[in-house]
Structures are given as C-alpha cells and as structure tokens.
Design an enzyme around this catalytic site. Structure first.
Site, PDB file in Angstrom:
ATOM      1  N   GLU A  21      -2.451  -1.066 -10.187  1.00 56.21           N
ATOM      2  CA  GLU A  21      -3.666  -0.557 -10.857  1.00 56.21           C
ATOM      3  C   GLU A  21      -4.151  -1.530 -11.929  1.00 56.21           C
ATOM      4  O   GLU A  21      -4.660  -1.114 -12.967  1.00 56.21           O
ATOM      5  CB  GLU A  21      -3.414   0.820 -11.463  1.00 56.21           C
ATOM      6  CG  GLU A  21      -3.379   1.933 -10.456  1.00 56.21           C
ATOM      7  CD  GLU A  21      -4.660   2.044  -9.670  1.00 56.21           C
ATOM      8  OE1 GLU A  21      -5.677   1.470 -10.102  1.00 56.21           O
ATOM      9  OE2 GLU A  21      -4.642   2.669  -8.608  1.00 56.21           O
ATOM     10  N   ILE A  52       0.834  -1.200   0.000  1.00 53.51           N
ATOM     11  CA  ILE A  52       0.000   0.000   0.000  1.00 53.51           C
ATOM     12  C   ILE A  52       0.872   1.254   0.000  1.00 53.51           C
ATOM     13  O   ILE A  52       1.601   1.533   0.966  1.00 53.51           O
ATOM     14  CB  ILE A  52      -0.954   0.002   1.217  1.00 53.51           C
ATOM     15  CG1 ILE A  52      -1.752  -1.320   1.277  1.00 53.51           C
ATOM     16  CG2 ILE A  52      -1.886   1.218   1.157  1.00 53.51           C
ATOM     17  CD1 ILE A  52      -2.528  -1.670   0.026  1.00 53.51           C
TER      18      ILE A  52
HETATM   19  P1  TGC Z   1     -17.078  -7.970 -11.142  1.00 55.05           P
HETATM   20  O1  TGC Z   1     -17.981  -9.078 -10.673  1.00 55.05           O
HETATM   21  O2  TGC Z   1     -16.850  -7.788 -12.595  1.00 55.05           O
HETATM   22  O3  TGC Z   1     -17.585  -6.578 -10.553  1.00 55.05           O
HETATM   23  C1  TGC Z   1     -17.930  -6.406  -9.197  1.00 55.05           C
HETATM   24  C2  TGC Z   1     -18.685  -5.083  -9.089  1.00 55.05           C
HETATM   25  O4  TGC Z   1     -17.823  -4.011  -9.499  1.00 55.05           O
HETATM   26  C3  TGC Z   1     -18.343  -3.380 -10.688  1.00 55.05           C
HETATM   27  N1  TGC Z   1     -17.175  -3.062 -11.538  1.00 55.05           N
HETATM   28  C4  TGC Z   1     -16.771  -1.830 -11.755  1.00 55.05           C
HETATM   29  N2  TGC Z   1     -17.261  -0.639 -11.360  1.00 55.05           N
HETATM   30  C5  TGC Z   1     -16.609   0.465 -11.740  1.00 55.05           C
HETATM   31  N3  TGC Z   1     -15.486   0.430 -12.494  1.00 55.05           N
HETATM   32  C6  TGC Z   1     -14.964  -0.732 -12.916  1.00 55.05           C
HETATM   33  N4  TGC Z   1     -13.843  -0.729 -13.644  1.00 55.05           N
HETATM   34  C7  TGC Z   1     -15.595  -1.934 -12.547  1.00 55.05           C
HETATM   35  N5  TGC Z   1     -15.362  -3.253 -12.764  1.00 55.05           N
HETATM   36  C8  TGC Z   1     -16.345  -3.932 -12.149  1.00 55.05           C
HETATM   37  C9  TGC Z   1     -19.323  -4.372 -11.278  1.00 55.05           C
HETATM   38  O5  TGC Z   1     -20.296  -3.719 -12.048  1.00 55.05           O
HETATM   39  C10 TGC Z   1     -19.903  -4.991 -10.008  1.00 55.05           C
HETATM   40  O6  TGC Z   1     -20.776  -4.024  -9.430  1.00 55.05           O
HETATM   41  P2  TGC Z   1     -22.096  -4.474  -8.579  1.00 55.05           P
HETATM   42  O7  TGC Z   1     -22.619  -3.195  -8.024  1.00 55.05           O
HETATM   43  O8  TGC Z   1     -22.989  -5.117  -9.566  1.00 55.05           O
HETATM   44  O9  TGC Z   1     -21.633  -5.432  -7.529  1.00 55.05           O
HETATM   45  O10 TGC Z   1     -15.685  -8.148 -10.388  1.00 55.05           O
HETATM   46  P3  TGC Z   1     -14.648  -9.328 -10.443  1.00 55.05           P
HETATM   47  O11 TGC Z   1     -14.515  -9.883  -9.060  1.00 55.05           O
HETATM   48  O12 TGC Z   1     -14.988 -10.282 -11.552  1.00 55.05           O
HETATM   49  O13 TGC Z   1     -13.279  -8.562 -10.733  1.00 55.05           O
HETATM   50  C11 TGC Z   1     -13.033  -7.984 -11.942  1.00 55.05           C
HETATM   51  C12 TGC Z   1     -11.555  -7.524 -12.055  1.00 55.05           C
HETATM   52  C13 TGC Z   1     -10.611  -8.706 -12.147  1.00 55.05           C
HETATM   53  C14 TGC Z   1     -11.497  -6.723 -13.335  1.00 55.05           C
HETATM   54  C15 TGC Z   1     -11.170  -6.652 -10.821  1.00 55.05           C
HETATM   55  O14 TGC Z   1     -11.064  -7.428  -9.664  1.00 55.05           O
HETATM   56  C16 TGC Z   1      -9.887  -5.914 -11.043  1.00 55.05           C
HETATM   57  O15 TGC Z   1      -9.879  -4.842 -11.626  1.00 55.05           O
HETATM   58  N6  TGC Z   1      -8.712  -6.437 -10.529  1.00 55.05           N
HETATM   59  C17 TGC Z   1      -7.447  -5.712 -10.563  1.00 55.05           C
HETATM   60  C18 TGC Z   1      -7.099  -5.207  -9.176  1.00 55.05           C
HETATM   61  C19 TGC Z   1      -6.419  -3.866  -9.183  1.00 55.05           C
HETATM   62  O16 TGC Z   1      -6.340  -3.175 -10.171  1.00 55.05           O
HETATM   63  N7  TGC Z   1      -5.934  -3.449  -8.019  1.00 55.05           N
HETATM   64  C20 TGC Z   1      -5.363  -2.149  -7.849  1.00 55.05           C
HETATM   65  C21 TGC Z   1      -5.147  -1.826  -6.385  1.00 55.05           C
HETATM   66  S1  TGC Z   1      -4.818  -0.104  -6.056  1.00 55.05           S
HETATM   67  C22 TGC Z   1      -3.286   0.155  -6.660  1.00 55.05           C
HETATM   68  O17 TGC Z   1      -2.698  -0.670  -7.271  1.00 55.05           O
HETATM   69  C23 TGC Z   1      -2.690   1.490  -6.421  1.00 55.05           C
HETATM   70  S2  TGC Z   1      -1.127   1.628  -7.107  1.00 55.05           S
HETATM   71  C24 TGC Z   1      -0.600   3.182  -6.730  1.00 55.05           C
HETATM   72  C25 TGC Z   1      -0.833   4.174  -7.849  1.00 55.05           C
HETATM   73  O18 TGC Z   1      -1.893   4.219  -8.466  1.00 55.05           O
HETATM   74  O19 TGC Z   1       0.063   4.938  -8.126  1.00 55.05           O
HETATM   75  P1  FAD Z   2      -1.204 -11.432  -8.580  1.00 57.84           P
HETATM   76  O1  FAD Z   2      -2.636 -11.088  -8.620  1.00 57.84           O
HETATM   77  O2  FAD Z   2      -0.762 -12.535  -7.688  1.00 57.84           O
HETATM   78  O3  FAD Z   2      -0.706 -11.722 -10.065  1.00 57.84           O
HETATM   79  C1  FAD Z   2       0.531 -12.399 -10.350  1.00 57.84           C
HETATM   80  C2  FAD Z   2       0.575 -12.661 -11.860  1.00 57.84           C
HETATM   81  O4  FAD Z   2      -0.522 -13.506 -12.222  1.00 57.84           O
HETATM   82  C3  FAD Z   2       0.416 -11.383 -12.684  1.00 57.84           C
HETATM   83  O5  FAD Z   2       1.223 -11.462 -13.834  1.00 57.84           O
HETATM   84  C4  FAD Z   2      -1.052 -11.422 -13.073  1.00 57.84           C
HETATM   85  O6  FAD Z   2      -1.349 -10.686 -14.247  1.00 57.84           O
HETATM   86  C5  FAD Z   2      -1.257 -12.917 -13.267  1.00 57.84           C
HETATM   87  N1  FAD Z   2      -2.669 -13.299 -13.150  1.00 57.84           N
HETATM   88  C6  FAD Z   2      -3.483 -13.119 -12.089  1.00 57.84           C
HETATM   89  N2  FAD Z   2      -4.712 -13.572 -12.373  1.00 57.84           N
HETATM   90  C7  FAD Z   2      -4.678 -14.031 -13.651  1.00 57.84           C
HETATM   91  C8  FAD Z   2      -5.638 -14.599 -14.540  1.00 57.84           C
HETATM   92  N3  FAD Z   2      -6.918 -14.751 -14.174  1.00 57.84           N
HETATM   93  N4  FAD Z   2      -5.235 -14.969 -15.770  1.00 57.84           N
HETATM   94  C9  FAD Z   2      -3.948 -14.810 -16.170  1.00 57.84           C
HETATM   95  N5  FAD Z   2      -2.997 -14.241 -15.383  1.00 57.84           N
HETATM   96  C10 FAD Z   2      -3.364 -13.867 -14.147  1.00 57.84           C
HETATM   97  N6  FAD Z   2      -2.488  -1.879  -3.968  1.00 57.84           N
HETATM   98  C11 FAD Z   2      -3.356  -1.120  -3.254  1.00 57.84           C
HETATM   99  O7  FAD Z   2      -4.447  -1.555  -2.909  1.00 57.84           O
HETATM  100  N7  FAD Z   2      -3.026   0.161  -2.908  1.00 57.84           N
HETATM  101  C12 FAD Z   2      -1.837   0.718  -3.230  1.00 57.84           C
HETATM  102  O8  FAD Z   2      -1.582   1.884  -2.898  1.00 57.84           O
HETATM  103  C13 FAD Z   2      -0.901  -0.065  -3.947  1.00 57.84           C
HETATM  104  N8  FAD Z   2       0.325   0.431  -4.245  1.00 57.84           N
HETATM  105  C14 FAD Z   2       1.258  -0.382  -4.836  1.00 57.84           C
HETATM  106  C15 FAD Z   2       2.558   0.084  -5.000  1.00 57.84           C
HETATM  107  C16 FAD Z   2       3.525  -0.738  -5.573  1.00 57.84           C
HETATM  108  C17 FAD Z   2       4.932  -0.263  -5.694  1.00 57.84           C
HETATM  109  C18 FAD Z   2       3.171  -2.029  -6.038  1.00 57.84           C
HETATM  110  C19 FAD Z   2       4.194  -2.908  -6.702  1.00 57.84           C
HETATM  111  C20 FAD Z   2       1.888  -2.494  -5.876  1.00 57.84           C
HETATM  112  C21 FAD Z   2       0.921  -1.687  -5.258  1.00 57.84           C
HETATM  113  N9  FAD Z   2      -0.375  -2.153  -5.013  1.00 57.84           N
HETATM  114  C22 FAD Z   2      -1.274  -1.386  -4.316  1.00 57.84           C
HETATM  115  C23 FAD Z   2      -0.710  -3.532  -5.306  1.00 57.84           C
HETATM  116  C24 FAD Z   2      -1.059  -3.808  -6.777  1.00 57.84           C
HETATM  117  O9  FAD Z   2      -2.297  -3.276  -7.106  1.00 57.84           O
HETATM  118  C25 FAD Z   2      -1.021  -5.324  -6.982  1.00 57.84           C
HETATM  119  O10 FAD Z   2       0.333  -5.719  -6.897  1.00 57.84           O
HETATM  120  C26 FAD Z   2      -1.626  -5.757  -8.302  1.00 57.84           C
HETATM  121  O11 FAD Z   2      -3.020  -5.537  -8.310  1.00 57.84           O
HETATM  122  C27 FAD Z   2      -1.341  -7.230  -8.619  1.00 57.84           C
HETATM  123  O12 FAD Z   2      -1.632  -8.052  -7.537  1.00 57.84           O
HETATM  124  P2  FAD Z   2      -0.538  -9.126  -7.028  1.00 57.84           P
HETATM  125  O13 FAD Z   2       0.738  -8.405  -6.833  1.00 57.84           O
HETATM  126  O14 FAD Z   2      -1.137  -9.844  -5.887  1.00 57.84           O
HETATM  127  O15 FAD Z   2      -0.339 -10.126  -8.244  1.00 57.84           O
END
Ligand code: TGC
Ligand code: FAD
Length: 411
Positions: free
Chosen positions: A390, A174
C-alpha cells in the site's frame, strides 16, 4: 471497558480516555469485532501462521456474517458503516493478525471499492452482494514484477478486439490471487474506448490505464502461489498471469481510464492500515505488559525496573498519539475532507510506530519472544509487509513531500 485494555491490565494502555471520543454505536461495533476476533480468530492464529495455511473461504463467510466486508460502502448488500467504524474494525482484526486484516482490506477496500466506485450498475449488482457476504473472494492486481512503487511503469497490456479485450502480462505479490473468484486487474491500453469519467469520447482511441473484472476459470488466467514467506504467513499471496486472456468489454470497469482508477482504491486500503497497524501494536504492548509483570529477572519482576518502564511508557505514548491521529483522519474521511497526503501521513506514522513497538516488545520478551507462542515477533514480521505494501514508507514520504513543497520527487 476500553479496547485499549482488553487483557490483563484494565485501562492501562489508555492515556487519553479514547472511548470518550467515540459514539456508543462506534464502541459497540468495535466491541463486536473484538469479541469475534478474540473468540474465533485468536485461538487459531498461531497455527495458521506456523503452517502458512488458513481456511480463507470459511474466514470470508464469517467476515461477511460479521458485516466487515465492504463495511464502509453503501448499497448492494454492503453494511454502509462510517469510516471510523471501518477503522475500528480494522484495528480489532489486525490486533489478531495483519494477514486477516489484509483479507478484509483487499476484499472491501480494493476489489469491492473498485467495482463500487468505477463499475457499471450491472457489475455492482452481479458481484458486490456476494463479495459483501463473503460468498466470493476478491483480489486486486496492480503490482508487477518490475513495477511496484512506480505503478505507471506497468507492462500488462489490454488490446481491444471488437467486443473483447485480450490481456497479456503478469501481476506479482497479489493477496488472495490463488483463491480469488473475482480478480480486479489493472492494465495499460493503447485504445481506450467508451464512456469514462475522464472525458468519455475524449479518450476514445487514446492510451490509458483500465481495470477489468476477471472471473476464475477464464481461459488464459493462472494464479500461482508465492511460497516461503517470512511475513504475512496467515495470508495467501500469489501472482496473476494473463496469457492471451480474453474478456468481454462488459468486464471492463467503465468509469475510469487513468491511474486515478487504482490510486483512488489505494486511498481506501491505506486508510484501513492507519488503524489496523495500531491494533497489532496494541496487542504487542498488552502481551508485553503481561509478560514483564510475571517474568522474574534479578529476583524482581521485569516490569519493576526503570529501564523497562521507560520503554513501556514511551511505546504507550506513541500508541495513544497515533490513535488520536487515526481518529482525526477518520473524522475527516467521514466528512468527505480527507486528502490523499493526509492518508499517507497516517499510513506512514502508524506502520512505523507499530513496527518499532513490535520490535521493542519482542526484545522485552527475551528468548521467549522468538516463537509464535507470543505475538510480538509474528506482528513484527507481518508489519514488515505492512510497511511495504500500500505504498512503501518512502513513497508516503514523497507524497507528503510533494504536498509540502509542490515538487514531485518520485522520478
Ligand atoms: P501521478 O501522475 O501523480 O497520478 C496519476 C493519476 O492518478 C491521480 N492520483 C490519485 N488519485 C487518487 N488518489 C491518489 N492518492 C492519487 N495519486 C495520484 C492523479 O491525479 C492522476 O490522475 P489523472 O486523472 O490526472 O490521470 O502518478 P505517478 O505515476 O507520479 O505515481 C505517483 C505515486 C508514486 C504516488 C503512485 O504510483 C503510488 O502511489 N505508488 C505506490 C504504489 C502502491 O501503493 N501500490 C499498492 C498496491 S496494492 C497493495 O499493496 C495491496 S496490499 C494488501 C492490503 O492492503 O492489505
Ligand atoms: P520497489 O518499488 O521495487 O521498491 C524497493 C525499494 O525502493 C523500497 O524501499 C522503495 O521505497 C524504494 N524506492 C522505490 N522508488 C523510490 C524512489 N523514487 N525514491 C526512493 N526510494 C524508492 N500489490 C497489489 O497490487 N495487490 C496486492 O494485493 C498486494 N498484496 C501484497 C501482499 C504482500 C504480503 C506484499 C509484501 C506486497 C503486496 N503487494 C500487493 C505489493 C506491494 O504493493 C508492493 O510490494 C509495494 O508497492 C512496493 O513495490 P515493490 O515491492 O516492487 O518495491
């Protein structure tokens, strides 16, 4: 002068007259952020990256002064800029370093956006003006040790007890958690209650995903730092550990109780990365153009060889195409028409293009490219995180795939 060309080669990188597509106010916002980055951040970034130490509170206040925290949000002391202005600002900050743009994204697009979009009026009044000013630092806890891409598998639990909630679980990776004053944390609950946008009473007593605003100092909250990073070293990363952490119901984000809550916030941060990653790529190319022009190999400047020019041309074409895509997506966002899978397409493209450019530029610098004296390897290392966070590249391929085929292939 175009920001595509702010160093030694005026206008060299701009193949599409990019500035002709911007308004004068967009150009002046962009230039102000670029000036700030060049004068206040760039001279110190090498040291921050080398040491892994940076003065976040000082940076937050200066970002607040500049008006880039929650830049595209309205009211509550937020600047109220357009999506394109916000994107241009992300590009200029990430041209210095992705870690600094992360600070901006996490504060504005994740923590502040979550409160702005899903919070109560009291929560907005209490937190947003101070977050916009950089007086408070925010973070956004979604990812867990065993649930990253698969957000729905989160284990962190919220249990309601009277007017309080008891939170247990942990968040991982995070950004800013170790120093954040205000932590937005997403949990799963078996007993959602209250008025939420998904149906209010319909959801009472049903399971869901709810977000909380946790203040530093709340008993049961700890935020260990994650060390030994090779990427995003100019950024603080940590865990959020919740051990019977009690918060009042007033700290719950009342207007959502499904994964739509956090995923809506991710759209905002992903949008910023579309632009930001291209800033890093531009900086690599500018550095490399300047370096190859003065580096003699086989008695001639490296830039005078055909192989070098082919690489520089290809990279510059990719940068320009990607910028046009970023701008089009920004215009859609300003019209309220941007769809999540379009954001995914931009995030996927910009991060892949930027990482390819950073790696190629590093190789053009030869051995000189492996220290922090030149930016490409620092950017390349950072962009490994940007490709992953993201939503990984694979997640965005699957989101686009779902839009193309109508089939969800995540699980
Ligand atoms: P799914 O069943 O498709 O959806 C669940 C509920 O969410 C809604 N939804 C969305 N709403 C708004 N925007 C979107 N892009 C949405 N995608 C889905 C959907 O309509 C539903 O709503 P409701 O009200 O009907 O319940 O969800 P799923 O469990 O199949 O997951 C889909 C998936 C894989 C795309 C999602 O889990 C995902 O995007 N995973 C990636 C995780 C991720 O990006 N994590 C980022 C963490 S934060 C971070 O990394 C900060 S880094 C620091 C920086 O930014 O600099
Ligand atoms: P995993 O989900 O374990 O994925 C590992 C590999 O498997 C990846 O290559 C992925 O693409 C692949 N994979 C996963 N599922 C599938 C599938 N269904 N099919 C094929 N391939 C798949 N998170 C926050 O919430 N808040 C933050 O502020 C934040 N900041 C971050 C800052 C840094 C520097 C970093 C590195 C990460 C940060 N994150 C944060 C976390 C980030 O969002 C996660 O690392 C990211 O979403 C991937 O999750 P994971 O690392 O658990 O990888």
């Amino acid at each position: 002068m175009s920001q595509l060309s702010n160093t030694s080669n005026p206008n060299t990188l701009d193949l599409v007259a990019f500035d002709s597509l911007l308004s004068s106010s967009e150009i002046s916002t962009r230039n102000a952020v670029a000036d700030f980055g060049n004068h206040h951040l760039r001279p110190r970034i090498g040291e921050w990256f080398d040491t892994g130490q940076l003065p976040i509170k000082e940076i937050a206040l200066s970002f607040g002064d500049l008006g880039i925290l929650g830049m595209h949000l309205e009211g509550y002391g937020c600047p109220g800029g357009s999506a394109v202005e916000y994107g241009l600002a992300c590009m200029e900050i990430e041209a210095v370093d992705s870690g600094l743009r992360s600070m901006m994204s996490v504060q504005g697009s994740l923590a502040m956006f979550a409160i702005h979009h899903w919070g109560s009026d009291e929560q907005k009044d209490k937190y947003l003006p101070r977050l916009a000013a950089g007086e408070l630092v925010g973070c956004f806890g979604l990812t867990e040790p065993s649930a990253g891409s698969d957000v729905a598998s989160m284990q962190t639990r919220a249990k309601r007890e009277g007017d309080e909630w008891v939170l247990n679980g942990s968040k991982m990776w995070i950004t800013n958690s170790p120093i954040a004053d205000v932590l937005v944390v997403w949990t799963r609950t078996e007993n959602v209650d209250g008025n939420d946008e998904n149906g209010g009473e319909r959801n009472a007593g049903k399971p869901g995903h709810v977000g909380f605003i946790i203040e530093r100092g709340t008993p049961g909250l700890s935020t260990p730092t994650i060390n030994r990073k090779l990427s995003l070293r100019a950024s603080v990363t940590g865990e959020i550990v919740l051990d019977d952490c009690r918060v009042s119901d007033a700290q719950r984000l009342p207007h959502v109780s499904s994964l739509r809550g956090p995923l809506t916030c991710l759209n905002e941060a992903r949008y910023g990365i579309i632009w930001g990653a291209l800033g890093a790529a531009r900086d690599c190319l500018q550095t490399t153009l300047a370096y190859t022009a003065q580096r003699p190999v086989f008695k001639r400047p490296l830039s005078s060889f055909q192989l070098t020019q082919a690489k520089l041309s290809d990279m510059t074409v990719e940068l320009n195409k990607s910028l046009l895509m970023a701008l089009q997506l920004g215009r859609l966002k300003d019209r309220g028409e941007l769809k999540p899978h379009q954001t995914s397409a931009g995030k996927l493209n910009s991060t892949r293009v930027a990482l390819d450019i950073a790696r190629e530029c590093r190789s053009l610098l030869g051995a000189a490219g492996i220290t922090t004296e030149f930016s490409p390897m620092r950017h390349a290392n950072n962009l490994e995180s940007v490709l992953t966070y993201e939503g990984t590249a694979e997640m965005h391929q699957l989101i686009i795939g779902q839009a193309l085929t109508g089939e969800a292939a995540f699980r």
